[in-house]
Design a protein around this motif. Structure first.
Motif, PDB file in Angstrom:
ATOM      1  N   ASP A 232       0.810  -1.230   0.000  1.00  0.00           N
ATOM      2  CA  ASP A 232       0.000   0.000   0.000  1.00  0.00           C
ATOM      3  C   ASP A 232       0.840   1.275   0.000  1.00  0.00           C
ATOM      4  O   ASP A 232       0.410   2.302  -0.505  1.00  0.00           O
ATOM      5  CB  ASP A 232      -0.958   0.014   1.204  1.00  0.00           C
ATOM      6  N   ASP A 233       2.052   1.226   0.588  1.00  0.00           N
ATOM      7  CA  ASP A 233       2.903   2.430   0.582  1.00  0.00           C
ATOM      8  C   ASP A 233       3.287   2.800  -0.845  1.00  0.00           C
ATOM      9  O   ASP A 233       3.286   3.974  -1.229  1.00  0.00           O
ATOM     10  CB  ASP A 233       4.176   2.205   1.407  1.00  0.00           C
TER      11      ASP A 233
ATOM     12  N   SER B 286       0.181   4.112  -2.501  1.00  0.00           N
ATOM     13  CA  SER B 286      -0.217   5.415  -1.948  1.00  0.00           C
ATOM     14  C   SER B 286       0.648   6.539  -2.516  1.00  0.00           C
ATOM     15  O   SER B 286       0.172   7.646  -2.764  1.00  0.00           O
ATOM     16  CB  SER B 286      -0.085   5.351  -0.427  1.00  0.00           C
TER      17      SER B 286
ATOM     18  N   GLU C 246      -1.830   0.402  14.548  1.00  0.00           N
ATOM     19  CA  GLU C 246      -1.268   1.411  13.640  1.00  0.00           C
ATOM     20  C   GLU C 246      -1.436   1.008  12.174  1.00  0.00           C
ATOM     21  O   GLU C 246      -1.788   1.832  11.330  1.00  0.00           O
ATOM     22  CB  GLU C 246       0.220   1.595  13.969  1.00  0.00           C
ATOM     23  N   ASP C 247      -1.189  -0.287  11.872  1.00  0.00           N
ATOM     24  CA  ASP C 247      -1.314  -0.750  10.474  1.00  0.00           C
ATOM     25  C   ASP C 247      -2.735  -0.537   9.967  1.00  0.00           C
ATOM     26  O   ASP C 247      -2.957  -0.114   8.825  1.00  0.00           O
ATOM     27  CB  ASP C 247      -0.953  -2.243  10.360  1.00  0.00           C
ATOM     28  N   GLU C 248      -3.694  -0.858  10.841  1.00  0.00           N
ATOM     29  CA  GLU C 248      -5.102  -0.709  10.446  1.00  0.00           C
ATOM     30  C   GLU C 248      -5.439   0.769  10.207  1.00  0.00           C
ATOM     31  O   GLU C 248      -6.106   1.122   9.246  1.00  0.00           O
ATOM     32  CB  GLU C 248      -6.021  -1.294  11.533  1.00  0.00           C
TER      33      GLU C 248
ATOM     34  N   MET D 261      -3.419   3.042   9.249  1.00  0.00           N
ATOM     35  CA  MET D 261      -2.804   3.478   7.989  1.00  0.00           C
ATOM     36  C   MET D 261      -3.648   3.023   6.796  1.00  0.00           C
ATOM     37  O   MET D 261      -3.796   3.751   5.817  1.00  0.00           O
ATOM     38  CB  MET D 261      -1.376   2.931   7.880  1.00  0.00           C
TER      39      MET D 261
ATOM     40  N   GLU E 153      -6.568   5.338   6.394  1.00  0.00           N
ATOM     41  CA  GLU E 153      -6.141   6.582   5.733  1.00  0.00           C
ATOM     42  C   GLU E 153      -5.966   6.373   4.230  1.00  0.00           C
ATOM     43  O   GLU E 153      -6.352   7.201   3.417  1.00  0.00           O
ATOM     44  CB  GLU E 153      -4.813   7.080   6.338  1.00  0.00           C
ATOM     45  N   TYR E 154      -5.347   5.232   3.893  1.00  0.00           N
ATOM     46  CA  TYR E 154      -5.103   4.914   2.476  1.00  0.00           C
ATOM     47  C   TYR E 154      -6.434   4.790   1.731  1.00  0.00           C
ATOM     48  O   TYR E 154      -6.594   5.275   0.617  1.00  0.00           O
ATOM     49  CB  TYR E 154      -4.285   3.618   2.417  1.00  0.00           C
TER      50      TYR E 154
END
Length: 962
Positions: free
Chosen positions: A341-342, A345, A396-398, A400, A403-404
């Motif tokens: 996803d990074d 994104s 935190e992963d969730e 992110m 947000e994505y």
């Protein structure tokens, strides 16, 4: 140095030693010459302990930052020599310093640089370069110093004063003229020298180039020798991430659109021929994330060039730029669809801007249409949750991923603007095929299919949710999908994310049920059974409680046939769960608020006669009242503080639930029409005794106060008999916060009932004021910020109360308090206007003064008031704005000044020429105002247009202030 105190610098030292070290640090900071001891310790390497070295640099840093101008020329010279001596020592030291010391040293160098470069130390860089040469340890420090200087000069996150900003601009201009070419040369040497032998130094140098490129001449970097070297680094594993970021900064630099296009295209050619565009061959996701950011930068740069060229009418080059953008779309799509996803994104910006171009084109080519479809499919795929997503414990992963998803939603909205028909058709295809086989489909695919339908509501905008009228093809497509959603049985899917998405979508498209009301019963059942309010997941139950209240409110006309059935089915969910039985109720008290509101709405909006409504409302509220009485008795007897707190919580919930049912009423008429006044009066009588409970006063008073606010609206004057005794209880042993929250209730009653409550107000006026003054006069610790803030808020509330009383035509309430009290009140208003630097309170005070002058300032006003106007009110209008704390650049303060102008105008209006004469002959001369200015002031005051005077007054005080 105090060796004992220095022991406390060690992170493992006990707290006494640490306190002593902190105190010693403060002592050294204020001492005029202690820094010299630290400078000597650094230059001569007296200490080997890292924490002491760091400490010495901190003392020097404080000296350079705050006290440099106080030093003699010789002392300033000593600091320069100390730093250079320390730097020379680093070249010879067998072991490099720890990173945190090197960074702190770099900060001190940078501070000294910005202070001295323009005046005392123009050869700063040459001196440093002559010490470090190409020694790797020296180069490391040189690069750290450059990064520290960059953040001092251009870091957007640091707030600079106007003076510092001017200085920084001047430094950058001087550097560009005098030393930047030499610095660039040094970077090239460092890169050449270390690119294959010292990756750490090379990466640092690339970071420096990337940072400086934004404000130096780009041609120094964007040339063959640098770019070729950077492209070479792109193939070295340990350098390529930094090289990527450096290229990104080069591409991002503002420049002529045609030059930018050529630069990007030449870069792309080299990268493509070196195989970088074949991203499926690449396994290093960290590098790909940086590469995706670089491609995003190149794509967006080309689009900016296209926009500028179109604007300037250069269509030939614009076409070239568009062509260049199009050739990057295939790569963009590969990155957008990447499973990481990074990486995906980082390319969304380019994607979004590309769609913006397509939106502006009148006709799309087949290839462009295919691109739109490909972006759409990529977004649909990437919206899907993965197996690892933890729904019960989101970390935190969730967060992110959430947000994505929001970024993807923006893309979907943009797609809808480019081609709404295509989006609708694509969503319909995915939705229909998924819901046909939902029983055998994985949860994330079912969730995303429903989610897409939900997202269409915002992507295809209509006014007031009217998705099912107007455009026939769109309405019928959405209607089909909604019908499938509610009849397919997918609400029984055994995964919380699907269940929630089902309810969210049903509520989002509530207008569907006015078109096809036959589906309401099955959706109500889903809300009420194990799929919704009785689901095994607390998260689902909680969200459903809120959504159910929205569903019922929006469809209240269609609810009539189901009301009693719903009320019976939710009865157990409305139970007040007492603290003692350990029974865990299905809904939290916050969720129950929504259930009570829903029940209230169902009863009030029903088509039942008033007696039936009253009976249903009694059934709803009587259990609360009975429980309340029992719990209040228990609280009176409870000894243990924890038990008192849990009982008070429960009592407060009961009051809150009753308050919430009243949200269904808009005003007294509907309460009367529903026959519910009596039930609420019973509630009032049940709840008010809680005010005399000696325990947990905050919680209980808060709940009852909120209920009274609601009842003032719902019962109007029927509530008045209860107010005096309630007020009496609420004024007993109060804190600032209690009063601050009680005053709005009195304001509401005053503003609503005016003369009706005059006797009550006259009676409680002074007790309320005594309570306020008593709290305001209590001594507090000098630096107790929260106590000071509470007092400030209470002061504002007090003035707001006086404003309500005077503004509601009730000035006789103040006038009837006896001359001494009246004067005391007036003096507090003058103090509020002048003495406290709080523009919000000052504005209110001037409003009160204007009102009192308007009411009492004429010839027939109270005895002595005219004197008060000249002795106190007129001076207040000058003394307040003349204070240093009265900041005319602040918006709130300007509003206060505006009310001050209104006060002066009102005095002039009521007292006429006498007021002008007083200003001309007595008051303004006493302030040493020049005669011609006095003349000008009085002319402005006599202007019929109030705005002219307001503007003049601001200028008057701007001139008067030093």
């Amino acid at each position: 140095m105090d060796e004992q105190a220095l022991l406390g610098l060690n992170p493992n030292a006990d707290s006494d030693f640490r306190q002593r070290a902190l105190a010693y640090f403060e002592q050294l900071k204020v001492s005029p010459d202690a820094w010299q001891v630290c400078a000597e310790a650094l230059a001569q390497r007296t200490y080997s302990d890292d924490h002491i070295k760091f400490f010495c640099f901190q003392v020097l840093e404080h000296q350079v930052k705050y006290k440099y101008s106080e030093l003699t020329t010789a002392q300033q010279q000593l600091i320069r020599e100390t730093l250079i001596a320390w730097l020379q020592a680093q070249m010879l030291s067998p072991q490099p310093e720890k990173t945190f010391i090197r960074n702190k040293a770099a900060q001190v160098f940078a501070l000294l640089f910005v202070t001295e470069y323009l005046t005392k130390w123009p050869k700063f860089f040459f001196d440093i370069l002559s010490v470090v040469d190409l020694n790797p340890r020296g180069v490391d420090l040189y690069l750290r110093i450059l990064m520290a200087i960059d953040s001092e000069l251009v870091d957007r996150d640091v707030v600079h004063t106007a003076e510092e900003a001017r200085r920084n601009t001047l430094i950058k201009d001087t550097m560009r003229e005098q030393c930047i070419p030499n610095l660039v040369e040094s970077w090239h040497q460092i890169l050449q020298n270390y690119q294959y032998t010292n990756s750490e130094v090379t990466c640092q140098c690339l970071e420096v180039v990337g940072a400086y490129v934004s404000w130096i001449d780009l041609s120094l970097i964007a040339n063959d020798r640098f770019i070729n070297m950077l492209l070479g680094h792109m193939s070295v594993e340990v350098l390529r991430e930094e090289a990527c970021d450096c290229l990104f900064e080069i591409v991002n630099k503002g420049m002529d659109p045609v030059d930018k296009m050529k630069l990007v295209e030449s870069l792309c050619q080299v990268l493509q021929s070196a195989g970088f565009f074949s991203i499926d061959q690449e396994e290093d996701v960290d590098f790909l994330a940086r590469f995706s950011k670089l491609v995003n930068g190149m794509g967006q740069s080309l689009i900016v060039s296209w926009t500028k060229l179109v604007k300037s009418g250069d269509m030939a080059h614009a076409q070239e730029a568009l062509q260049a953008v199009e050739t990057k779309v295939a790569l963009m799509l590969q990155l957008l669809i990447h499973e990481d996803d990074d990486i995906s994104s980082n390319i969304i910006g380019f994607c979004y801007d590309y769609l913006q171009i397509l939106k502006q084109l009148t006709v799309l080519s087949d290839q462009q249409k295919a691109n739109v479809e490909a972006i759409m499919l990529a977004v649909m795929k990437k919206l899907t949750y993965d197996e690892e997503y933890n729904f019960e414990n989101e970390g935190e992963d969730e967060a992110m991923f959430v947000e994505y998803r929001k970024q993807l939603k923006l893309l979907l909205d943009r797609l809808a603007q480019v081609s709404p028909e295509l989006l609708l058709a694509s969503v319909r295809r995915v939705f229909s095929s998924t819901l046909q086989n939902w029983q055998t489909t994985r949860f994330m695919e079912v969730e995303v299919a429903i989610r897409l339908l939900y997202m269409l509501a915002e992507a295809l905008p209509v006014s007031h949710g009217a998705h099912f009228s107007g455009d026939v093809s769109k309405a019928s497509a959405l209607q089909d999908m909604m019908r499938t959603l509610v009849t397919s049985g997918v609400s029984s899917y055994q995964h919380a994310s699907v269940t929630l998405e089902f309810f969210e979508t049903v509520v989002r498209y509530e207008k569907f049920f006015t078109v096809e009301p036959q589906h309401i019963p099955c959706v109500l059942m889903a809300f009420l059974d194990h799929r919704g309010l009785r689901h095994s997941s607390a998260k689902v139950r909680s969200r459903t409680a809120y959504l159910f209240s929205r569903f019922v409110k929006s469809l209240n006309k269609q609810m009539n046939p189901f009301i009693e059935d719903i009320l019976n089915r939710i009865q157990d969910l409305l139970e007040l769960s007492p603290p003692e039985n350990g029974y865990q109720s299905l809904l939290s008290s916050d969720d129950q608020l929504f259930m009570y509101e829903t029940a209230g709405v169902l009863i009030v909006n029903s088509e039942y006669p008033a007696e039936r409504k009253q009976a249903l409302m009694r059934n709803l509220l009587t259990p609360l009242m009975e429980k309340f009485k029992i719990l209040l008795e228990k609280l009176m007897l409870a000894q243990d503080e924890e038990r008192q707190a849990s009982l008070a919580d429960c009592l407060s919930h009961a009051v809150g639930f009753a308050s919430r049912t009243s949200k269904a009423f808009s005003n007294k008429q509907t309460v009367k029409q529903s026959g519910c006044s009596e039930v609420y009066l019973d509630c009032l009588q049940t709840f008010l005794p809680a005010l005399s409970c000696p325990f947990q006063k905050d919680i209980l008073r808060g709940g009852v106060r909120t209920f009274l606010h609601r009842m003032v609206i719902c019962l109007e004057e029927e509530v008045l008999p209860f107010i005096p005794s309630a007020s009496e209880h609420m004024l007993k042993d109060c804190e600032a916060k209690d009063l601050q929250e009680f005053i709005p209730l009195i304001n509401q009653i005053t503003a609503k009932f005016k003369v009706q409550v005059s006797p009550f107000l006259q009676q409680m006026f002074m007790p309320l004021l005594h309570a306020i003054f008593e709290v305001l006069l209590r001594p507090a610790e000098e630096n107790d910020q929260s106590a000071a803030l509470e007092k400030q808020m209470l002061r504002r509330s007090y003035f707001a109360f006086l404003q309500t009383v005077t503004g509601s035509g009730m000035s006789e309430v103040i006038a009837n308090q006896g001359a001494e009290n009246v004067e005391r009140v007036l003096v507090t208003v003058i103090q509020g206007a002048v003495e406290y630097p709080d523009p919000i309170a000052q504005k209110t005070c001037f409003i009160i003064l204007s009102k009192l002058v308007e009411l009492w300032g004429g010839k027939d006003g109270p005895v002595g008031f005219a004197d008060f106007v000249y002795k106190h009110i007129v001076p207040a209008c000058f003394l307040a704005p003349l204070k240093q704390t009265f900041d005319l650049a602040d918006a709130q303060t300007v509003l206060a000044l505006s009310e001050c102008a209104v006060t002066l105008k009102t005095i002039h209006l009521k007292r006429g020429p006498e007021c002008v004469q007083y200003l001309q002959q007595e008051y303004l001369p006493s302030l040493q105002v020049a005669p011609e200015i006095i003349q000008e002031f009085c002319q402005a005051l006599q202007q019929p247009d109030a705005k002219v005077f307001k503007n003049y007054l601001k200028v008057f005080f701007q001139r008067a202030k030093p």
